[in-house]
Write an enzyme that holds these catalytic residues in place. Structure first.
Site, PDB file in Angstrom:
ATOM      1  N   ARG A 110       0.870  -1.174   0.000  1.00 29.59           N
ATOM      2  CA  ARG A 110       0.000   0.000   0.000  1.00 29.59           C
ATOM      3  C   ARG A 110       0.906   1.222   0.000  1.00 29.59           C
ATOM      4  O   ARG A 110       2.113   1.114   0.092  1.00 29.59           O
ATOM      5  CB  ARG A 110      -0.940   0.008   1.210  1.00 29.59           C
ATOM      6  CG  ARG A 110      -2.084  -0.990   1.117  1.00 29.59           C
ATOM      7  CD  ARG A 110      -3.053  -0.832   2.276  1.00 29.59           C
ATOM      8  NE  ARG A 110      -3.752   0.464   2.231  1.00 29.59           N
ATOM      9  CZ  ARG A 110      -4.489   0.938   3.235  1.00 29.59           C
ATOM     10  NH1 ARG A 110      -4.592   0.240   4.361  1.00 29.59           N
ATOM     11  NH2 ARG A 110      -5.097   2.108   3.129  1.00 29.59           N
ATOM     12  N   ASP A 159      -2.575  -0.871   9.108  1.00 29.56           N
ATOM     13  CA  ASP A 159      -1.693   0.208   8.669  1.00 29.56           C
ATOM     14  C   ASP A 159      -0.313   0.088   9.290  1.00 29.56           C
ATOM     15  O   ASP A 159       0.688   0.433   8.662  1.00 29.56           O
ATOM     16  CB  ASP A 159      -2.287   1.570   9.044  1.00 29.56           C
ATOM     17  CG  ASP A 159      -3.473   1.939   8.172  1.00 29.56           C
ATOM     18  OD1 ASP A 159      -3.550   1.438   7.038  1.00 29.56           O
ATOM     19  OD2 ASP A 159      -4.315   2.723   8.634  1.00 29.56           O
ATOM     20  N   ASP A 185      -7.191  16.477   5.343  1.00 24.96           N
ATOM     21  CA  ASP A 185      -7.853  16.812   6.609  1.00 24.96           C
ATOM     22  C   ASP A 185      -8.741  15.635   6.979  1.00 24.96           C
ATOM     23  O   ASP A 185      -9.790  15.425   6.375  1.00 24.96           O
ATOM     24  CB  ASP A 185      -8.676  18.090   6.454  1.00 24.96           C
ATOM     25  CG  ASP A 185      -9.350  18.526   7.760  1.00 24.96           C
ATOM     26  OD1 ASP A 185      -9.586  17.661   8.637  1.00 24.96           O
ATOM     27  OD2 ASP A 185      -9.643  19.727   7.902  1.00 24.96           O
ATOM     28  N   GLY A 228     -12.663  18.513   7.257  1.00 25.54           N
ATOM     29  CA  GLY A 228     -12.643  19.272   6.018  1.00 25.54           C
ATOM     30  C   GLY A 228     -12.723  18.389   4.791  1.00 25.54           C
ATOM     31  O   GLY A 228     -11.932  17.443   4.641  1.00 25.54           O
ATOM     32  N   ASP A 257     -11.288  16.138  -1.454  1.00 24.45           N
ATOM     33  CA  ASP A 257     -11.124  15.004  -0.541  1.00 24.45           C
ATOM     34  C   ASP A 257     -12.204  13.956  -0.808  1.00 24.45           C
ATOM     35  O   ASP A 257     -13.051  14.108  -1.686  1.00 24.45           O
ATOM     36  CB  ASP A 257     -11.175  15.495   0.909  1.00 24.45           C
ATOM     37  CG  ASP A 257     -10.392  14.612   1.867  1.00 24.45           C
ATOM     38  OD1 ASP A 257      -9.972  13.502   1.463  1.00 24.45           O
ATOM     39  OD2 ASP A 257     -10.186  15.014   3.026  1.00 24.45           O
ATOM     40  N   ARG A 309     -13.400   5.307  -2.652  1.00 23.67           N
ATOM     41  CA  ARG A 309     -12.080   5.544  -3.245  1.00 23.67           C
ATOM     42  C   ARG A 309     -11.984   4.857  -4.610  1.00 23.67           C
ATOM     43  O   ARG A 309     -11.200   3.936  -4.815  1.00 23.67           O
ATOM     44  CB  ARG A 309     -10.987   5.050  -2.305  1.00 23.67           C
ATOM     45  CG  ARG A 309     -10.943   5.804  -0.983  1.00 23.67           C
ATOM     46  CD  ARG A 309      -9.839   5.282  -0.081  1.00 23.67           C
ATOM     47  NE  ARG A 309      -9.758   6.049   1.158  1.00 23.67           N
ATOM     48  CZ  ARG A 309      -8.836   5.854   2.103  1.00 23.67           C
ATOM     49  NH1 ARG A 309      -7.917   4.904   1.929  1.00 23.67           N
ATOM     50  NH2 ARG A 309      -8.827   6.586   3.194  1.00 23.67           N
TER      51      ARG A 309
END
EC number: 3.2.1.18
Length: 358
Positions: free
Chosen positions: A98, A131, A274, A278, A304, A348
């Site tokens: 990734r 992650d 953000d 945001g 975003d 995504r």
């Protein structure tokens, strides 16, 4: 002639012939010996010989990447490369990765990526969704090639990373360790040169894309603190792999993660994620002395994900659908901005580049 005189005469002739033959043999031996002596003398004769060795090495050109030029005016974008790693990995040995990104020196471009310490379609690929794990490493391979054990170069132990080239050598930044005490390891030309310790003890993390180099100095942005609230953000200036200066941003109500940075007219601009509140992207621009300006992209073309439908922009955080986010980038040019974003507003998927002149 009586028989006795005949015998004496024949014997005398034979003796003369024998003596002559003997003398010829002796002369032949002497000739061979003289000839051999001359050759031996020539072989051992001392002569001045030039024996200078010239060591030739493949010279690697070193340049200073100034970064003093402004961004080039463009009217569109073209695809640069595609590695088809998932397709190739159905039969070949390809890493589970990734956070890939591309960084270039003046001689080559490389794909950097964070592995999961496993190959596709292998038993160790199960559960590689975290992650942060101790198995993750930063590696690189030639751009356009599927990342495999056979073409990839180990760079650093890392679950968050950055890399860039200053014109002389590669700088890599690899962050690993526990969430409450992670450490960034800086390597220059493959050698550990410095470290940065977590200063808030809350998941120190960096860009997941290339740092930016200007006039021999390289710059990166790091975050330490909550992913859904006010955190701490620092800019670091590095020279030959060592931190020479840093500054903490005074940025209340801002949230910076996974910044995408580029040099522009001798300064550096970073457009970030953000993850707090945001749906438009925050930016920070700074010079080589780390004097900075901050803001949000004011465009009504929101960058975003998730995000609302395009509409009226805001120069502060656009709170509608503002929580969470994804890494991305934009390029400010004049009074306009190129915005890279997903095609979908809530997943995504897809990608597009949009020019907003306002």
């Amino acid at each position: 002639m009586n028989p006795n005189r005949k015998i004496i005469t024949i014997g005398s002739i034979c003796m003369v012939i024998g003596i002559v033959s003997l003398m010829l043999q002796i002369g032949n031996i002497i000739s061979i010996w003289v000839s051999h002596s001359i050759q031996t003398e020539n072989q051992h004769q001392a002569e001045p010989i030039s024996n200078t060795n010239f060591l030739t090495e493949k010279a690697v050109a070193s340049v200073t990447l100034a970064g003093n030029s402004s961004l080039c005016p463009i009217s569109g974008w073209a695809i640069h490369s595609k590695d088809n790693g998932i397709r190739i990995g159905s039969k070949g040995d390809v890493f589970v990765i990734r956070e890939p990104f591309i960084s270039c020196s003046h001689l080559e471009c490389r794909t950097f990526f964070l592995t999961q310490g496993a190959l596709l379609n292998d038993k160790h690929s199960n559960g590689t969704v975290k992650d942060r794990s101790p198995h993750r490493t930063l590696m690189s391979c030639p751009v356009g090639e599927a990342p495999s054990p056979y073409n990839s170069r180990f760079e650093s132990v890392a679950w968050s990373a950055s890399a860039c080239h200053d014109g002389t050598s590669w700088l890599t930044i690899g962050i690993s360790g526990p969430d409450n005490g992670a450490v960034a390891v800086l390597k220059y030309n493959g050698i550990i040169t410095d470290t940065i310790k977590s200063w808030r003890n809350n998941i120190l993390r960096t860009q997941e894309s290339e740092c930016a180099c200007v006039n021999g100095s390289c710059f990166t942005v790091m975050t330490d603190g909550p992913s859904n609230g006010q955190a701490s953000y620092k800019i670091f200036k590095m020279e030959k792999g060592k931190v020479v200066k840093s500054v903490e941003l005074d940025a209340p109500n801002y949230h910076y993660e996974e910044c995408s940075c580029y040099p522009d007219a001798g300064e550096v601009t970073c457009v970030c994620r953000d993850n707090w509140h945001g749906s438009n992207r925050p930016w920070v621009s700074f010079n080589q002395n780390l004097e900075y300006q901050i803001g949000y992209i004011c465009s009504g073309v929101f960058g975003d994900n998730p995000r609302p439908n395009d509409g009226t922009g805001s120069c502060g955080p656009m709170s509608l659908n503002g929580a969470y986010g994804v890494k991305g980038f934009s390029f400010k040019y004049g009074n306009g901005v190129w915005i890279g974003r997903t095609k979908s507003t809530n997943s995504r998927s897809g990608f597009e580049m949009i020019w907003d002149p306002n």
